[in-house]
Design a protein around this motif. Structure first.
Motif, short mmCIF file in Angstrom:
data_model
loop_
_atom_site.label_atom_id
_atom_site.label_comp_id
_atom_site.label_asym_id
_atom_site.label_seq_id
_atom_site.Cartn_x
_atom_site.Cartn_y
_atom_site.Cartn_z
N PHE A 201 -76.24 156.88 -43.49
CA PHE A 201 -76.40 156.24 -42.18
C PHE A 201 -75.41 155.11 -41.94
O PHE A 201 -75.05 154.84 -40.79
CB PHE A 201 -77.84 155.77 -41.96
N GLU A 202 -74.95 154.47 -43.00
CA GLU A 202 -74.00 153.37 -42.80
C GLU A 202 -72.66 153.89 -42.25
O GLU A 202 -72.08 153.30 -41.34
CB GLU A 202 -73.79 152.62 -44.11
N VAL A 203 -72.20 155.00 -42.79
CA VAL A 203 -70.98 155.63 -42.29
C VAL A 203 -71.19 156.10 -40.85
O VAL A 203 -70.31 155.96 -39.99
CB VAL A 203 -70.57 156.80 -43.19
N ALA A 204 -72.38 156.65 -40.57
CA ALA A 204 -72.68 157.12 -39.22
C ALA A 204 -72.61 155.98 -38.21
O ALA A 204 -72.05 156.14 -37.11
CB ALA A 204 -74.06 157.77 -39.19
N ILE A 205 -73.15 154.82 -38.58
CA ILE A 205 -73.10 153.67 -37.67
C ILE A 205 -71.66 153.24 -37.45
O ILE A 205 -71.25 152.93 -36.32
CB ILE A 205 -73.94 152.52 -38.24
N GLU A 206 -70.87 153.23 -38.50
CA GLU A 206 -69.46 152.86 -38.36
C GLU A 206 -68.72 153.81 -37.42
O GLU A 206 -67.74 153.41 -36.77
CB GLU A 206 -68.79 152.84 -39.73
N GLU A 207 -69.20 155.05 -37.33
CA GLU A 207 -68.54 156.05 -36.47
C GLU A 207 -69.22 156.20 -35.11
O GLU A 207 -68.86 157.09 -34.35
CB GLU A 207 -68.49 157.41 -37.19
N GLY A 208 -70.21 155.34 -34.82
CA GLY A 208 -70.74 155.31 -33.46
C GLY A 208 -72.17 155.76 -33.25
O GLY A 208 -72.62 155.86 -32.10
N ALA A 209 -72.92 156.04 -34.33
CA ALA A 209 -74.31 156.47 -34.17
C ALA A 209 -75.11 155.45 -33.36
O ALA A 209 -75.01 154.24 -33.59
CB ALA A 209 -74.96 156.67 -35.53
N THR A 210 -75.90 155.95 -32.42
CA THR A 210 -76.82 155.07 -31.69
C THR A 210 -78.26 155.29 -32.14
O THR A 210 -79.12 154.45 -31.86
CB THR A 210 -76.71 155.30 -30.17
N PHE A 211 -78.53 156.39 -32.82
CA PHE A 211 -79.82 156.66 -33.43
C PHE A 211 -79.58 157.13 -34.87
O PHE A 211 -78.77 158.05 -35.08
CB PHE A 211 -80.59 157.76 -32.69
N VAL A 212 -80.24 156.50 -35.83
CA VAL A 212 -80.17 156.95 -37.22
C VAL A 212 -81.57 157.33 -37.67
O VAL A 212 -82.56 156.71 -37.29
CB VAL A 212 -79.56 155.88 -38.16
#
Length: 223
Positions: A201-212
């Motif tokens: 999830f940390e990588v996802a947030i760095e790439e723009g995730a708005t929901f994890v």
């Protein structure tokens, strides 16, 4: 798991989300934490709710239905249907879910549209960005047509895209898939990205995730 253990885990997850947002130059408020409670009892969800969590993800339509009924007194609770659903079970999603994260079939979309009352159901289209034959999701080459088809249906609103990258112990292997999904969301003018789980999830947030979608890091292994 005790309330104390869950609170410790929540504090750890929140610290990791905050650090990821900081690295990405984002506000913490730009990321919604979905606590994935699949196969965890309603009492665990109630404990998490008492600690301030409000967004809960369920993979199975009938389990979501049952927990929604059992926890109807939990003010402000919000349900995310995060797993695929068969048309015959779409009625449970249409009634109980506040968001649907795994739209991959037009017949399911049609049934959700028919069954939904009140506010439109916000939907994420699940995309198979890896191209793996074993993964569910719309092919990137078919995405534009599918979005157009769903947008013709009443009572549904396409708000974003979702993906599940191939699992790897090296979280960096998820980054290109998340980046590809972010590129697609921009191309189609969709504001939200549902991507990232306990492992990445940390990588996802760095790439723009708005929901994890985080389960194990909060609640431990499922029953």
């Amino acid at each position: 798991m005790s309330a104390e253990g869950l609170e410790r885990n929540l504090n750890e997850v929140e610290a990791r989300i905050g650090a990821s947002c900081l690295r990405a130059g984002r506000q913490r408020s730009s990321v919604t934490l979905i606590s994935v409670t699949k196969r965890h009892p309603s009492e665990m969800v109630r404990t998490a709710w008492s600690l301030g969590l409000r967004h809960f993800g369920e993979n199975y339509a009938q389990e979501l239905r049952d927990k929604n009924e059992a926890l109807s007194d939990c003010v402000g609770i919000r349900w995310h249907a995060i797993g695929p659903v068969q048309p015959k079970n779409a009625k449970y999603i249409a009634k109980a879910a506040h968001w649907f994260h795994a739209l991959t079939r037009l017949d399911v979309a049609q049934e959700l549209s028919r069954r939904r009352t009140g506010a439109p159901l916000p939907c994420f289209i699940e995309v198979n960005v890896s191209g793996e034959a074993t993964k569910v999701g719309i092919k990137t080459s078919e995405l534009e047509h599918f979005i157009g088809e769903v947008r013709t249906l009443p009572n549904l609103e396409v708000i974003g895209l979702m993906t599940m990258p191939p699992f790897s112990e090296n979280v960096e292997t998820s980054r290109p898939y998340f980046r590809s999904l972010a590129d697609l969301s921009r191309a189609y003018g969709l504001p939200h990205l549902s991507m990232g789980s306990t492992n990445d999830f940390e990588v996802a947030i760095e790439e723009g995730a708005t929901f994890v979608r985080i389960g194990t890091a909060l609640f431990g292994e499922r029953l």
